[in-house]
Design a protein around this motif. Structure first.
Motif, PDB file in Angstrom:
ATOM      1  N   TRP A 124       0.952  -0.710   0.595  1.00  0.00           N
ATOM      2  CA  TRP A 124       0.034   0.146   0.656  1.00  0.00           C
ATOM      3  C   TRP A 124       0.723   1.635   0.522  1.00  0.00           C
ATOM      4  CZ3 TRP A 124      -1.064  -4.744   2.377  1.00  0.00           C
ATOM      5  CH2 TRP A 124      -2.360  -5.002   2.227  1.00  0.00           C
ATOM      6  N   THR A 125       0.178   2.434  -0.225  1.00  0.00           N
ATOM      7  CA  THR A 125       0.913   3.742  -0.647  1.00  0.00           C
ATOM      8  C   THR A 125       0.245   4.499  -0.798  1.00  0.00           C
ATOM      9  OG1 THR A 125       2.851   4.811  -1.822  1.00  0.00           O
ATOM     10  CG2 THR A 125       1.855   3.787  -2.762  1.00  0.00           C
ATOM     11  N   ASN A 126       0.212   6.209  -0.159  1.00  0.00           N
ATOM     12  CA  ASN A 126      -0.302   7.352  -0.132  1.00  0.00           C
ATOM     13  C   ASN A 126      -0.214   7.746  -1.638  1.00  0.00           C
ATOM     14  OD1 ASN A 126      -1.425   6.740   2.278  1.00  0.00           O
ATOM     15  ND2 ASN A 126       1.012   7.956   3.204  1.00  0.00           N
ATOM     16  N   ASN A 127      -1.470   7.520  -1.800  1.00  0.00           N
ATOM     17  CA  ASN A 127      -1.087   8.372  -3.658  1.00  0.00           C
ATOM     18  C   ASN A 127      -2.443   8.787  -3.484  1.00  0.00           C
ATOM     19  OD1 ASN A 127      -0.556   9.419  -6.092  1.00  0.00           O
ATOM     20  ND2 ASN A 127       0.551   8.039  -6.834  1.00  0.00           N
ATOM     21  N   TYR A 128      -3.613   9.711  -3.453  1.00  0.00           N
ATOM     22  CA  TYR A 128      -4.690  10.570  -3.415  1.00  0.00           C
ATOM     23  C   TYR A 128      -4.668  10.664  -4.630  1.00  0.00           C
ATOM     24  CZ  TYR A 128      -7.391   9.379   0.960  1.00  0.00           C
ATOM     25  OH  TYR A 128      -7.185   8.557   1.933  1.00  0.00           O
ATOM     26  N   MET A 169       9.435  16.832   1.581  1.00  0.00           N
ATOM     27  CA  MET A 169       8.190  18.146   1.252  1.00  0.00           C
ATOM     28  C   MET A 169       6.906  17.100   2.282  1.00  0.00           C
ATOM     29  SD  MET A 169       5.557  19.864  -1.479  1.00  0.00           S
ATOM     30  CE  MET A 169       7.230  21.053  -1.523  1.00  0.00           C
ATOM     31  N   VAL A 170       6.870  15.604   2.027  1.00  0.00           N
ATOM     32  CA  VAL A 170       5.940  14.802   2.653  1.00  0.00           C
ATOM     33  C   VAL A 170       7.099  14.797   4.426  1.00  0.00           C
ATOM     34  CG1 VAL A 170       4.984  12.450   3.470  1.00  0.00           C
ATOM     35  CG2 VAL A 170       4.988  13.499   0.655  1.00  0.00           C
ATOM     36  N   ALA A 171       7.474  14.947   4.567  1.00  0.00           N
ATOM     37  CA  ALA A 171       8.312  14.945   5.285  1.00  0.00           C
ATOM     38  C   ALA A 171       7.768  15.669   6.974  1.00  0.00           C
ATOM     39  CB  ALA A 171      10.003  14.422   6.174  1.00  0.00           C
ATOM     40  N   VAL A 172       7.921  16.916   6.172  1.00  0.00           N
ATOM     41  CA  VAL A 172       7.929  18.403   7.151  1.00  0.00           C
ATOM     42  C   VAL A 172       6.434  18.219   6.478  1.00  0.00           C
ATOM     43  CG1 VAL A 172       8.044  20.970   6.296  1.00  0.00           C
ATOM     44  CG2 VAL A 172      10.263  19.424   6.017  1.00  0.00           C
ATOM     45  N   ALA A 173       5.950  18.058   5.778  1.00  0.00           N
ATOM     46  CA  ALA A 173       3.984  17.937   6.136  1.00  0.00           C
ATOM     47  C   ALA A 173       3.723  17.714   7.653  1.00  0.00           C
ATOM     48  CB  ALA A 173       3.764  17.795   5.338  1.00  0.00           C
ATOM     49  N   ALA A 330      -3.340  22.416   9.216  1.00  0.00           N
ATOM     50  CA  ALA A 330      -2.862  20.822   9.221  1.00  0.00           C
ATOM     51  C   ALA A 330      -3.543  20.455   8.370  1.00  0.00           C
ATOM     52  CB  ALA A 330      -3.424  20.324  10.594  1.00  0.00           C
ATOM     53  N   THR A 331      -4.992  20.662   7.824  1.00  0.00           N
ATOM     54  CA  THR A 331      -5.366  19.432   6.100  1.00  0.00           C
ATOM     55  C   THR A 331      -4.295  19.850   4.721  1.00  0.00           C
ATOM     56  OG1 THR A 331      -7.689  20.602   7.305  1.00  0.00           O
ATOM     57  CG2 THR A 331      -7.399  19.733   5.347  1.00  0.00           C
ATOM     58  N   VAL A 332      -4.139  21.468   5.223  1.00  0.00           N
ATOM     59  CA  VAL A 332      -3.378  20.642   4.050  1.00  0.00           C
ATOM     60  C   VAL A 332      -1.862  19.989   3.721  1.00  0.00           C
ATOM     61  CG1 VAL A 332      -1.506  22.924   2.562  1.00  0.00           C
ATOM     62  CG2 VAL A 332      -3.906  23.511   3.403  1.00  0.00           C
ATOM     63  N   ALA A 333      -1.473  20.221   5.300  1.00  0.00           N
ATOM     64  CA  ALA A 333      -0.237  19.316   5.712  1.00  0.00           C
ATOM     65  C   ALA A 333      -0.918  17.782   4.820  1.00  0.00           C
ATOM     66  CB  ALA A 333       0.501  19.500   6.964  1.00  0.00           C
ATOM     67  N   ILE A 334      -1.683  17.469   5.750  1.00  0.00           N
ATOM     68  CA  ILE A 334      -2.024  16.195   5.746  1.00  0.00           C
ATOM     69  C   ILE A 334      -2.449  15.896   4.298  1.00  0.00           C
ATOM     70  CG2 ILE A 334      -4.883  15.974   6.372  1.00  0.00           C
ATOM     71  CD1 ILE A 334      -2.686  13.373   7.513  1.00  0.00           C
ATOM     72  N   CYS A 335      -3.245  16.375   3.522  1.00  0.00           N
ATOM     73  CA  CYS A 335      -3.219  16.475   2.194  1.00  0.00           C
ATOM     74  C   CYS A 335      -1.825  16.304   0.902  1.00  0.00           C
ATOM     75  CB  CYS A 335      -4.444  17.310   1.129  1.00  0.00           C
ATOM     76  SG  CYS A 335      -5.846  17.523   1.722  1.00  0.00           S
ATOM     77  N   ILE A 336      -0.925  16.818   1.344  1.00  0.00           N
ATOM     78  CA  ILE A 336       0.431  16.399   0.914  1.00  0.00           C
ATOM     79  C   ILE A 336       1.332  14.919   1.862  1.00  0.00           C
ATOM     80  CG2 ILE A 336       2.375  17.498   1.231  1.00  0.00           C
ATOM     81  CD1 ILE A 336       1.948  20.595   1.394  1.00  0.00           C
ATOM     82  N   ALA A 337       0.718  14.968   3.014  1.00  0.00           N
ATOM     83  CA  ALA A 337       1.297  13.408   3.148  1.00  0.00           C
ATOM     84  C   ALA A 337       0.282  12.291   2.340  1.00  0.00           C
ATOM     85  CB  ALA A 337       0.937  12.917   4.558  1.00  0.00           C
TER      86      ALA A 337
END
Length: 472
Positions: A124-128, A169-173, A330-337
């Motif tokens: 599995w991977t995060n890739n919306y 960027m994901v790590a920072v988010a 936080a929503t922008v950050a979780i969207c990036i993650a």
């Protein structure tokens, strides 16, 4: 004027229709009826393009399903996509069976040898963003403008396409998300900085462990250990911050809140096996988090630290406008993650803010900690479906990031923490766990209810197209 015998026959016929309906009550539901209410209800059948090469079409459908599962789609969305694609490409007599990590397609035409193929999802991977691209592909196939060979080519492009945001960027988010959560639940600016640094450290450790193929259970446990031990060290050094706030903000990213909601949604939508698998996976994650925290607290006690109550309830004292700003960040950050498509960032933030306002007003008006999240989830489900489908995306990619701040995972964590580390309060832990499960069920049911309630507003093509599934 009707004759008495004819009038009696008409009356009996009307009565029979009222009692039995349009079809016999024991007639099985056709598989294409599962598309009713979905974005693919108005599919176009391509005649003669699939029956002669059914194996290739089924292979494509399985590859599509595997990709959707890997990117985080729910079981219902995967099933409807398979049915829509196979029907649009001309295959009849299809049956689909979906479990937690496998998809089976059975093709059994009359007077022919049946074909049954299985595909297992092993990663599995995060890739919306990839999930959005797959949704657009399925929409184009059902519209009749994409052949199977072209669909194969487009799916390969989607799978090989880089994610929209780089790893750094994901790590920072993720770290920014944790810091914003600490601010929302009542932490100080210094506590937000500590949470940011802690998540950066835990995230990098988790990535190294992932490269070593360490099981997710131990990765989660080690990450929660790092978050807690940092809070313990700050407490031992008399740093002016609340350790419970730092731990709660740090572990919220690890909590499988979205997985729990997806499990309940799968159960509601008629996928009990998939739901059971996701429930088990989610509770294993909770167990790993509690285990990591327990080891950190015991380690701190060995060096003279007092036992901390990291599961205490926290109340934020920030004004509403400050909380809304942190929710947006936080929503922008979780969207990036989650690797959401860039064009969906602002709409997702808008849905999250509206959902949080509904939750806040519900709590202010006295709806309580069970009903207020459910009402907010209904609103989020409706808005997510309307906005996502108009932007060519599935509802999931907007709804899941928007419900994070209903904090359904923190209540389960607190209950499991009390049950594990304070046995004398086991009854309190069980009651808390029961209440938390009720809230999660309410939130998941609310998202599903909102999704269904918004369907009349998303039939863009209207009823005429629904009757016009003609062959080309």
């Amino acid at each position: 004027m009707l004759q008495p015998a004819h009038a009696n026959a008409v009356a009996k016929n009307i009565l029979r229709k009222l009692v039995q309906g349009e079809s016999p009550p024991t007639a099985p539901m056709k598989i294409v009826d599962r598309l009713a209410g979905s974005p693919y209800a108005n599919f176009t059948i391509q005649v003669g393009k699939a029956e002669e090469s059914a194996r290739k079409t089924i292979d494509f459908a399985l590859h599509l399903a595997e990709t959707m599962f890997r990117y985080g789609a729910g079981a219902l969305e995967v099933e409807t996509s398979i049915i829509a694609v196979t029907a649009a490409l001309g295959l009849r007599h299809i049956e689909v069976d979906i479990t937690n990590q496998s998809v089976i397609i059975n093709y059994a035409p009359r007077d022919a040898v049946p074909i049954t193929l299985l595909r297992v999802v092993r990663s599995w991977t995060n890739n919306y963003a990839g999930l959005v691209a797959v949704h657009e592909l399925v929409t184009d196939i059902t519209a009749g403008g994409v052949s199977r060979d072209e669909a194969y080519r487009r799916l390969d492009v989607i799978v090989k396409k880089p994610k929209p945001f780089p790893r750094w960027m994901v790590a920072v988010a993720e770290a920014v998300f944790a810091a914003a959560v600490v601010g929302v639940i009542g932490g100080t600016p210094f506590g937000m900085i500590v949470a940011l640094i802690t998540i950066l450290l835990a995230g990098q450790t988790a990535r190294v462990l992932g490269k070593w193929r360490v099981p997710d259970f131990f990765v989660t446990a080690i990450s929660s250990f790092i978050v807690t031990i940092v809070a313990v060290l700050c407490f031992m050094a008399r740093v002016p911050l609340s350790p419970s706030v730092v731990v709660a903000g740090g572990i919220l990213l690890m909590l499988p809140s979205g997985r729990l909601v997806s499990a309940v949604q799968d159960a509601i939508n008629g996928f009990p096996v998939t739901a059971a698998g996701r429930f088990l996976s989610a509770f294993l994650s909770f167990g790993a988090i509690v285990a990591g925290i327990a080891v950190a607290l015991v380690t701190g006690a060995l060096f003279g630290a007092e036992r901390l109550n990291v599961a205490e309830t926290i109340n934020s004292l920030l004004p509403l406008y400050s909380v809304l700003g942190l929710v947006a960040v936080a929503t922008v950050a979780i969207c990036i993650a989650e690797q959401t498509a860039v064009r969906l960032l602002l709409p997702t933030v808008a849905v999250a803010l509206i959902g949080y306002l509904v939750y806040y007003l519900g709590m202010y008006w006295g709806l309580g900690g069970r009903f207020a999240p459910a009402v907010a989830a209904v609103v989020i489900g409706m808005l997510a479906r309307i906005i996502a489908l108009r932007l060519g995306a599935p509802q999931l990619v907007v709804a899941v990031p928007s419900i994070i701040f209903l904090l359904v995972g923190l209540s389960i964590f607190r209950a499991m923490f009390v049950m594990t580390l304070t046995p004398e309060e086991s009854i309190t832990g069980f009651v808390g766990l029961f209440n938390a499960l009720i809230v999660i069920l309410a939130v998941a049911a609310g998202v599903v209810l909102g999704d269904n309630a918004a369907r009349p507003f998303t039939h863009i093509k209207g009823t005429k197209d629904r009757r016009r599934n003609r062959r080309r």
